[in-house]
Motif scaffolding. Structure first.
Motif, PDB file in Angstrom:
ATOM      1  N   THR A 104     -22.871   0.638   1.196  1.00  0.00           N
ATOM      2  CA  THR A 104     -23.381  -0.736   1.068  1.00  0.00           C
ATOM      3  C   THR A 104     -24.875  -0.768   1.359  1.00  0.00           C
ATOM      4  N   ALA A 121     -13.100   4.814   7.932  1.00  0.00           N
ATOM      5  CA  ALA A 121     -13.365   3.474   7.368  1.00  0.00           C
ATOM      6  C   ALA A 121     -14.570   2.862   8.053  1.00  0.00           C
ATOM      7  N   PHE A 175      -8.943  -0.794  -5.269  1.00  0.00           N
ATOM      8  CA  PHE A 175      -7.857  -0.489  -4.330  1.00  0.00           C
ATOM      9  C   PHE A 175      -6.528  -0.566  -5.059  1.00  0.00           C
ATOM     10  N   LEU A 232     -16.735  -0.316  -2.487  1.00  0.00           N
ATOM     11  CA  LEU A 232     -15.387   0.205  -2.740  1.00  0.00           C
ATOM     12  C   LEU A 232     -14.907  -0.503  -4.000  1.00  0.00           C
ATOM     13  N   THR A 247     -15.080  -8.151  -1.318  1.00  0.00           N
ATOM     14  CA  THR A 247     -15.489  -6.817  -0.873  1.00  0.00           C
ATOM     15  C   THR A 247     -14.727  -6.314   0.354  1.00  0.00           C
ATOM     16  N   ARG A 299       0.852  -1.199   0.000  1.00  0.00           N
ATOM     17  CA  ARG A 299       0.000   0.000   0.000  1.00  0.00           C
ATOM     18  C   ARG A 299       0.884   1.244   0.000  1.00  0.00           C
ATOM     19  N   ILE A 335      -2.978  -9.049   4.453  1.00  0.00           N
ATOM     20  CA  ILE A 335      -2.720  -8.376   5.739  1.00  0.00           C
ATOM     21  C   ILE A 335      -3.628  -7.173   5.977  1.00  0.00           C
ATOM     22  N   HIS A 336      -4.166  -6.577   4.908  1.00  0.00           N
ATOM     23  CA  HIS A 336      -5.030  -5.402   5.098  1.00  0.00           C
ATOM     24  C   HIS A 336      -6.514  -5.775   5.144  1.00  0.00           C
ATOM     25  N   CYS A 375     -10.164  -6.208   5.891  1.00  0.00           N
ATOM     26  CA  CYS A 375     -10.925  -5.237   6.686  1.00  0.00           C
ATOM     27  C   CYS A 375     -11.028  -5.627   8.160  1.00  0.00           C
ATOM     28  N   ALA A 414     -17.909   2.966   3.867  1.00  0.00           N
ATOM     29  CA  ALA A 414     -18.354   1.851   3.016  1.00  0.00           C
ATOM     30  C   ALA A 414     -19.691   1.288   3.469  1.00  0.00           C
ATOM     31  N   HIS A 461       2.964  -1.952  10.171  1.00  0.00           N
ATOM     32  CA  HIS A 461       1.586  -2.419  10.051  1.00  0.00           C
ATOM     33  C   HIS A 461       1.299  -3.524  11.069  1.00  0.00           C
ATOM     34  N   ILE A 517      -2.868   2.266   9.648  1.00  0.00           N
ATOM     35  CA  ILE A 517      -2.446   0.931   9.178  1.00  0.00           C
ATOM     36  C   ILE A 517      -2.790   0.661   7.729  1.00  0.00           C
ATOM     37  N   LEU A 518      -3.840   1.295   7.232  1.00  0.00           N
ATOM     38  CA  LEU A 518      -4.213   1.018   5.840  1.00  0.00           C
ATOM     39  C   LEU A 518      -3.105   1.441   4.885  1.00  0.00           C
ATOM     40  N   ARG A 552      -1.399  -2.891  13.939  1.00  0.00           N
ATOM     41  CA  ARG A 552      -2.640  -3.680  13.803  1.00  0.00           C
ATOM     42  C   ARG A 552      -2.811  -4.574  15.036  1.00  0.00           C
ATOM     43  N   GLY A 569     -12.811  -4.128  10.241  1.00  0.00           N
ATOM     44  CA  GLY A 569     -14.174  -3.869  10.739  1.00  0.00           C
ATOM     45  C   GLY A 569     -15.225  -4.775  10.131  1.00  0.00           C
ATOM     46  N   ARG A 592      -2.223  -0.736  -5.343  1.00  0.00           N
ATOM     47  CA  ARG A 592      -1.008  -1.314  -4.750  1.00  0.00           C
ATOM     48  C   ARG A 592       0.201  -0.860  -5.553  1.00  0.00           C
TER      49      ARG A 592
HETATM   50  C1  HEM Z   1     -19.355  -2.763   4.282  1.00  0.00           C
HETATM   51  C2  HEM Z   1     -18.473  -2.081   4.946  1.00  0.00           C
HETATM   52  C3  HEM Z   1     -16.983  -2.162   4.730  1.00  0.00           C
HETATM   53  C4  HEM Z   1     -16.277  -2.519   3.608  1.00  0.00           C
HETATM   54  C5  HEM Z   1     -16.816  -2.949   2.269  1.00  0.00           C
HETATM   55  C6  HEM Z   1     -14.872  -2.430   3.958  1.00  0.00           C
HETATM   56  C7  HEM Z   1     -13.839  -2.762   3.089  1.00  0.00           C
HETATM   57  C8  HEM Z   1     -12.501  -2.726   3.414  1.00  0.00           C
HETATM   58  C9  HEM Z   1     -11.424  -3.133   2.537  1.00  0.00           C
HETATM   59  C10 HEM Z   1     -11.603  -3.642   1.122  1.00  0.00           C
HETATM   60  C11 HEM Z   1     -10.255  -2.969   3.200  1.00  0.00           C
HETATM   61  C12 HEM Z   1      -8.845  -3.315   2.683  1.00  0.00           C
HETATM   62  C13 HEM Z   1      -8.318  -2.308   1.704  1.00  0.00           C
HETATM   63  C14 HEM Z   1      -7.037  -2.734   1.036  1.00  0.00           C
HETATM   64  O1  HEM Z   1      -6.642  -3.908   1.082  1.00  0.00           O
HETATM   65  O2  HEM Z   1      -6.377  -1.878   0.410  1.00  0.00           O
HETATM   66  C15 HEM Z   1     -10.573  -2.444   4.504  1.00  0.00           C
HETATM   67  C16 HEM Z   1      -9.658  -2.124   5.468  1.00  0.00           C
HETATM   68  C17 HEM Z   1      -9.997  -1.607   6.686  1.00  0.00           C
HETATM   69  N1  HEM Z   1     -11.270  -1.428   7.202  1.00  0.00           N
HETATM   70 FE1  HEM Z   1     -13.011  -1.804   6.278  1.00  0.00          FE
HETATM   71  N2  HEM Z   1     -14.749  -1.997   5.242  1.00  0.00           N
HETATM   72  C18 HEM Z   1     -16.013  -1.843   5.753  1.00  0.00           C
HETATM   73  C19 HEM Z   1     -16.348  -1.451   7.030  1.00  0.00           C
HETATM   74  C20 HEM Z   1     -15.434  -1.159   8.021  1.00  0.00           C
HETATM   75  C21 HEM Z   1     -15.788  -0.815   9.370  1.00  0.00           C
HETATM   76  C22 HEM Z   1     -17.199  -0.775   9.952  1.00  0.00           C
HETATM   77  C23 HEM Z   1     -14.633  -0.551  10.014  1.00  0.00           C
HETATM   78  C24 HEM Z   1     -14.588  -0.171  11.461  1.00  0.00           C
HETATM   79  C25 HEM Z   1     -13.717  -0.082  12.241  1.00  0.00           C
HETATM   80  C26 HEM Z   1     -13.526  -0.751   9.066  1.00  0.00           C
HETATM   81  C27 HEM Z   1     -12.180  -0.583   9.321  1.00  0.00           C
HETATM   82  C28 HEM Z   1     -11.151  -0.906   8.466  1.00  0.00           C
HETATM   83  C29 HEM Z   1      -9.739  -0.742   8.793  1.00  0.00           C
HETATM   84  C30 HEM Z   1      -9.164  -0.194  10.085  1.00  0.00           C
HETATM   85  C31 HEM Z   1      -9.016  -1.182   7.675  1.00  0.00           C
HETATM   86  C32 HEM Z   1      -7.488  -1.214   7.518  1.00  0.00           C
HETATM   87  C33 HEM Z   1      -6.977  -2.595   7.816  1.00  0.00           C
HETATM   88  C34 HEM Z   1      -5.483  -2.757   7.546  1.00  0.00           C
HETATM   89  O3  HEM Z   1      -4.933  -2.017   6.727  1.00  0.00           O
HETATM   90  O4  HEM Z   1      -4.877  -3.644   8.161  1.00  0.00           O
HETATM   91  N3  HEM Z   1     -14.061  -1.126   7.870  1.00  0.00           N
HETATM   92  N4  HEM Z   1     -11.957  -2.314   4.611  1.00  0.00           N
END
Ligand code: HEM
Length: 401
Positions: free
Chosen positions: A251, A243, A293, A290, A345, A57, A350-351, A353, A247, A96, A88-89, A100, A355, A295
Motif C-alpha cells: 500500500t 498479514a 480473495f 490485495l 480494501t 474461506r 467476519i474476516h 481485517c 499489504a 474462527h 483465523i483467516l 478471533r 489489523g 471463497r
Molecule cells: C493496508 C494494509 C492491510 C490490508 C489492505 C489488509 C487487508 C485484509 C483483508 C482484505 C482481509 C480479509 C481477507 C478475506 O476476507 O479473505 C484481512 C484479514 C486480516 N488481516 Fe489485514 N490488511 C492489512 C493490514 C493488516 C495488519 C497491519 C494486520 C496486523 C495484525 C492485519 C491482520 C489481519 C488478520 C489477522 C486478518 C484475518 C482476519 C480474520 O480472518 O478474521 N492486516 N486483511
C-alpha cells in the motif's frame, strides 16, 4: 494494455483495470478455466458475498476434501497446510469465532493506539535516513521496514531475528498466488517448518518469562479457560506477522507510485497535509494492494441469474470492486479528498481485517513523515511490478530529493 483477465501476464499485473472494466461490463460472474474459478468483478456482489454465510474461506468445517469434490493436498505440503489451516483467516465458525475473540482480547484498540508514538518515531527515523542520503529505494528503506518492525515489536520478536521474517513470509505467501508451482510449494513448506519451529521456541520462552508483548498476552488468553492450542498460537503468530506487513508494504509503495503519476494531486497534498486521512483511503481504493480473495461455495448460490453450485470457488476481485462506477463516482480518477469512499480494501464480514486500525496508523505515519521531511522527493525511474497478482506490488521505488 491488456483487456483480458491474464493474471500471469506482466502487462495485466502492471495495469489490471482495463480488464476489470471489461469484466464488469460483460456480466456479474465469469467462469475462468485456467484456475477453475468464478470471477466476481462488481462492488455490490463482492461486498454481499463477503458477508454471505453460504460461502467460506474453508470447507473443512463441513466437508472432507472428497465430499467436496476436491483432491486432498499432497502429503509433502502438510506443514504449510497445518500452519495455514489453524489461522483465523482460513477458519470458519465456530473455530474462527473462538480464536478471533481470543486474539481480540490481546490485540485491543488500546494496545494498538498505544503504539502510535512508536510507529511515528520509527517512521521518522527511516525517513531521516532517506533524507540524509538524498534518496534511496522507498520500498526497501521505508515501506518494508516500518510495518515489519511494528508487528515484530508488538509480538516481541527480538530485533536480531527480524531479518528472518520477510523471507519466510514471502515464501509462504507465494502459495496465495493463483496456481502455485511445485517449487513455490516446496519453498512454502520449508518456510512453514522453520517459522513454526522458531515460534515454538519463542512461545516456550514467553511461557517461562512473560513480557508485555502480544505473544505473552495470547498465552494469557489461552490460560484463562478458553482454548488456544499450541498449533493455534503458532498459526496466529505467523498470520499476524505476515498479514501484519505484506499489504502495508505494498500500500505504501503503490500509493507513492500513484502520487508520483498524479503530480497535481501530490502538489495539493504537499500544500495541505490535512488531506492526508482521505488521501490514504483513496490510495487504498485506487490501487488495491490485495487484488483478489477466494471463497468456497458451501451451498448453491445464484449470482446475477447464474447458478454457482456447491463445491465451486469464487475469486472476488477487490481491485475491480474498488473501481466500480456503480458505487464510486468517476472511479478511475484519483481524488485525494474523496469523501464517499467505502472501499473494500480491508474486506467485510467476519474476516474483516483485524489489523485495519494498525495499518491506518502506519500509513498515516509514513506518508505524513515523507510529506513533512521530504517535500521535494521525486521518482528517478519507472518501477517494475513483482510477478504476483494477488499480492500486488512494485519491486522497488527509487527516489531522490
Ligand atoms: C493496508 C494494509 C492491510 C490490508 C489492505 C489488509 C487487508 C485484509 C483483508 C482484505 C482481509 C480479509 C481477507 C478475506 O476476507 O479473505 C484481512 C484479514 C486480516 N488481516 Fe489485514 N490488511 C492489512 C493490514 C493488516 C495488519 C497491519 C494486520 C496486523 C495484525 C492485519 C491482520 C489481519 C488478520 C489477522 C486478518 C484475518 C482476519 C480474520 O480472518 O478474521 N492486516 N486483511
Amino acid at each position: 494494455m491488456s483487456v483480458l483477465f491474464e493474471p500471469w501476464s506482466p502487462a495485466f499485473v502492471a495495469n489490471p483495470y482495463p480488464a476489470y472494466e471489461r469484466l464488469r461490463s460483460e456480466g456479474r460472474v465469469h467462469w475462468f478455466e485456467p484456475t477453475r474459478q468464478w470471477l466476481v468483478p462488481h462492488y455490490e456482489d463482492v461486498s454481499a458475498l463477503l458477508r454471505d454465510r453460504r460461502l467460506g474461506r474453508t470447507y473443512l468445517h463441513r466437508f472432507t476434501h472428497e465430499e467436496f469434490g476436491r483432491t486432498p493436498p499432497p502429503a509433502a505440503h502438510e506443514p504449510f497446510h497445518t500452519l495455514n489451516d489453524h489461522g483465523i483467516l482460513d477458519l470458519e465458525a465456530p473455530d474462527h469465532t473462538r480464536i478471533r475473540r481470543l486474539i481480540t482480547k490481546a490485540f485491543t484498540p488500546r494496545t494498538v493506539a498505544a503504539l502510535e508514538p512508536t510507529v511515528r518515531r520509527l517512521a521518522a527515523e527511516l525517513v531521516a535516513k532517506v533524507v540524509e542520503e538524498g534518496g534511496g529505494d522507498l520500498l526497501a528503506d521505508v515501506a518494508e521496514p516500518l510495518p515489519v518492525a511494528v508487528i515484530a515489536e508488538m509480538l516481541g520478536v527480538p530485533e536480531a531475528d527480524r531479518p528472518l521474517l520477510r523471507p519466510w513470509s514471502a515464501d509462504i505467501c507465494g502459495m496465495f498466488e493463483l496456481n502455485p508451482s511445485e517449487e513455490t510449494a516446496r519453498r512454502a513448506v520449508a518456510a512453514s517448518v522453520e517459522f513454526s519451529d522458531y515460534l515454538r521456541t519463542l512461545i516456550a520462552e514467553r511461557r517461562r518469562s512473560p513480557g508485555e508483548d502480544l505473544i505473552s498476552a495470547l498465552i494469557a488468553a489461552h490460560d484463562e479457560g478458553d482454548r488456544l492450542s499450541e498449533q493455534e498460537m503458532i498459526s496466529t503468530c505467523v498470520l499476524l506477522l505476515n498479514a501484519g506487513h505484506e499489504a502495508t508494504v505494498n500500500t505504501t509503495a503503490n500509493g507513492w507510485w500513484t502520487l508520483f503519476r498524479h503530480p497535481g494531486q501530490l502538489a495539493e497534498l504537499r500544500a495541505d497535509h490535512s488531506l492526508l486521512p482521505t488521501a490514504v483511503e483513496e490510495l487504498m481504493r485506487f490501487d488495491t494492494p490485495l487484488q483478489m480473495f477466494e471463497r468456497w461455495v458451501l451451498d448453491d448460490i445464484e449470482i446475477g441469474g447464474t447458478l454457482v453450485p456447491r463445491g465451486s470457488e469464487l475469486a472476488l476481485l477487490f481491485g475491480s470492486a474498488n473501481r466500480d462506477p456503480a458505487r464510486f463516482t468517476d472511479p478511475d480518477a484519483l481524488d485525494l479528498g474523496r469523501a464517499d469512499n467505502p472501499h473494500i480494501t480491508f474486506g467485510a464480514g467476519i474476516h474483516f481485517c483485524l489489523g485495519a486500525p494498525l495499518a491506518r496508523i502506519e500509513l498515516l505515519a509514513s506518508f505524513g513523515e515523507l510529506l513533512r521531511s521530504a517535500p521535494t522527493m521525486r521518482l528517478t525511474g519507472e518501477p517494475v511490478w513483482n510477478p504476483g497478482y494477488v499480492i500486488r506490488g512494485v519491486d522497488e521505488l527509487l527516489v531522490e530529493l
